[in-house]
Structures are given as structure tokens and as C-alpha cells.
Motif scaffolding. Structure first.
Motif, PDB file in Angstrom:
ATOM      1  N   ASP A 282       0.824  -1.201   0.000  1.00  0.00           N
ATOM      2  CA  ASP A 282       0.000   0.000   0.000  1.00  0.00           C
ATOM      3  C   ASP A 282       0.862   1.256   0.000  1.00  0.00           C
ATOM      4  O   ASP A 282       0.573   2.213  -0.708  1.00  0.00           O
ATOM      5  N   ASP A 283       1.932   1.263   0.811  1.00  0.00           N
ATOM      6  CA  ASP A 283       2.807   2.428   0.871  1.00  0.00           C
ATOM      7  C   ASP A 283       3.468   2.676  -0.484  1.00  0.00           C
ATOM      8  O   ASP A 283       3.533   3.810  -0.955  1.00  0.00           O
TER       9      ASP A 283
ATOM     10  N   ASP B  65       9.013   7.110  -7.302  1.00  0.00           N
ATOM     11  CA  ASP B  65       9.363   5.760  -7.723  1.00  0.00           C
ATOM     12  C   ASP B  65      10.379   5.193  -6.731  1.00  0.00           C
ATOM     13  O   ASP B  65      11.544   5.618  -6.706  1.00  0.00           O
TER      14      ASP B  65
ATOM     15  N   ASP C 149       2.384   1.768  -3.409  1.00  0.00           N
ATOM     16  CA  ASP C 149       1.356   2.221  -4.355  1.00  0.00           C
ATOM     17  C   ASP C 149       1.023   3.691  -4.140  1.00  0.00           C
ATOM     18  O   ASP C 149       0.893   4.456  -5.097  1.00  0.00           O
ATOM     19  N   HIS C 150       0.876   4.094  -2.887  1.00  0.00           N
ATOM     20  CA  HIS C 150       0.546   5.494  -2.593  1.00  0.00           C
ATOM     21  C   HIS C 150       1.668   6.429  -3.030  1.00  0.00           C
ATOM     22  O   HIS C 150       1.416   7.505  -3.589  1.00  0.00           O
TER      23      HIS C 150
ATOM     24  N   GLN D 299       3.791   5.836  -5.404  1.00  0.00           N
ATOM     25  CA  GLN D 299       3.791   5.840  -6.865  1.00  0.00           C
ATOM     26  C   GLN D 299       2.746   6.823  -7.396  1.00  0.00           C
ATOM     27  O   GLN D 299       2.989   7.536  -8.363  1.00  0.00           O
ATOM     28  N   GLU D 300       1.586   6.870  -6.746  1.00  0.00           N
ATOM     29  CA  GLU D 300       0.545   7.813  -7.143  1.00  0.00           C
ATOM     30  C   GLU D 300       1.006   9.262  -6.999  1.00  0.00           C
ATOM     31  O   GLU D 300       0.557  10.140  -7.730  1.00  0.00           O
ATOM     32  N   LEU D 301       1.914   9.498  -6.063  1.00  0.00           N
ATOM     33  CA  LEU D 301       2.455  10.841  -5.857  1.00  0.00           C
ATOM     34  C   LEU D 301       3.637  11.134  -6.783  1.00  0.00           C
ATOM     35  O   LEU D 301       4.230  12.210  -6.721  1.00  0.00           O
ATOM     36  N   GLY D 302       3.993  10.148  -7.610  1.00  0.00           N
ATOM     37  CA  GLY D 302       5.098  10.348  -8.539  1.00  0.00           C
ATOM     38  C   GLY D 302       6.457   9.979  -7.953  1.00  0.00           C
ATOM     39  O   GLY D 302       7.488  10.348  -8.505  1.00  0.00           O
TER      40      GLY D 302
END
Length: 189
Positions: free
Chosen positions: A73-74, A84, A76-77, A79-82
Motif C-alpha cells: 500500500d505504501d 518511484d 502504491d501510494h 507511486q501515485e504521488l510520482g
């Protein structure tokens, strides 16, 4: 649960534990179980060899996996914020050396202040799920014992492990592995 494991499956779990210790981890994750299978002498190793799994490439893929050291989850979150995590790890290790972000294993103090490594490494949730899936795979195939081939099938039920194998240059998925396991059984029968 481990009393139902074959000697090859037990050896793979012990190898996973040693891998986790070498990487200074305080837990055993699915990625450690995958690397532990590389030291197996059973059918799982034959399957991995038949699809061309390279130890060095797989070890590097595990080390640089986005989830290594971070819950899914961390990652993924972020990654959503850009952000990597793979790139962050690469840059930090480029600057500070390999393993700079690895969490040192907790140690215990003994008499006279001597420091000892942890005696027991806990299984992470993903590793427990792999072991549950291994038991299910054994039951699905009508087997009474859990072999290292069942552990491989349990690992391949985790899409993150399939992604790690892909990043190591190997295309192995659950249906293909199951087919290869069954082919190996027919040849040895």
C-alpha cells in the motif's frame, strides 16, 4: 504446518531464513522464499532452471523491487504521488553503497552486554499467504505433503512475485508453472 513439508520444501524455507538474515532483515518475506527456492534440490528448482531463472538477475530484481522493505500500500501510494521507490533506492545506493536502505536486524543483549542476532525471524503476511497457498496447491494436486514445487505455485499466486520474475527477465506465471510441475511428475513416474 511444517510437519507436512518435504525435506526439499523445508530446506527452501531454511534457505529463505538465511537469505533474510544475510540481507539483515528482521522478517521472512515472499521474496526470501523465492530466493530460497534457488537453493532447492527438488522439482521447483527444475522448473526455475527450465525457464532460465538466473540467480544474479533474480537477486537484483528482488533487491530493487518497489515493495522490498515497504508494504504494498505504501509503495502504491508513493507511486501515485510520482515517487518511484526503485529509482529512490538506486540513487541512494549509488551514493551510499549497496544495502544502504536495508533495515538492520534487531539484536538482543545478553549477559555482560554481548549483542546477539535475533534468534527467530517472523514470517511477513505475504510469506504466510504463500505458505497457505502452497498447502492449497498440494491439496489441489491431491498430494499429502507440501513440496518445494507447491511453494513455487504458492509464490506465483502473488502478482508481485510474478512481476519480480518478469523484471529478472523470466516469464513464469501460475498456469505455466503448474504445467511444468505436472510434466516433471509424469517424467519421473
Amino acid at each position: 504446518m511444517f510437519q507436512r513439508f518435504t525435506s526439499e520444501a523445508r530446506d527452501a524455507v531454511v534457505a529463505a531464513q538465511e537469505c533474510a538474515r544475510r540481507r539483515r532483515s528482521d522478517h521472512i518475506g515472499a521474496e526470501h522464499l523465492l530466493l530460497g527456492l534457488l537453493d532447492s534440490t527438488g522439482p521447483a528448482r527444475s522448473v526455475l532452471d527450465s525457464v532460465g531463472v538466473d540467480r544474479d538477475r533474480l537477486t537484483e530484481a528482488v533487491r530493487s523491487a518497489p515493495y522490498a522493505g515497504a508494504p504494498a500500500d505504501d509503495a502504491d501510494h508513493l507511486q501515485e504521488l510520482g515517487i518511484d521507490l526503485t529509482e529512490v533506492r538506486r540513487r541512494v545506493e549509488e551514493t551510499f553503497g549497496a544495502g544502504a536502505l536495508d533495515v538492520p536486524a534487531r539484536r538482543r543483549r545478553g549477559l555482560l552486554g554481548r549483542v546477539f542476532p535475533p534468534t527467530h525471524l517472523r514470517f511477513e503476511r505475504d510469506a504466510k499467504k504463500v505458505l497457505e497457498n502452497s498447502l492449497r496447491a498440494a491439496l489441489d494436486l491431491g498430494d499429502r505433503h507440501v513440496g518445494d514445487d507447491h511453494v513455487l505455485l504458492g509464490l506465483l499466486a502473488d502478482p508481485r512475485i510474478v512481476a519480480v520474475l518478469r523484471s529478472a527477465g523470466t516469464t513464469l506465471d501460475l498456469p505455466t508453472a503448474r504445467s511444468l510441475v505436472l510434466q516433471g511428475r509424469r517424467r519421473s513416474a
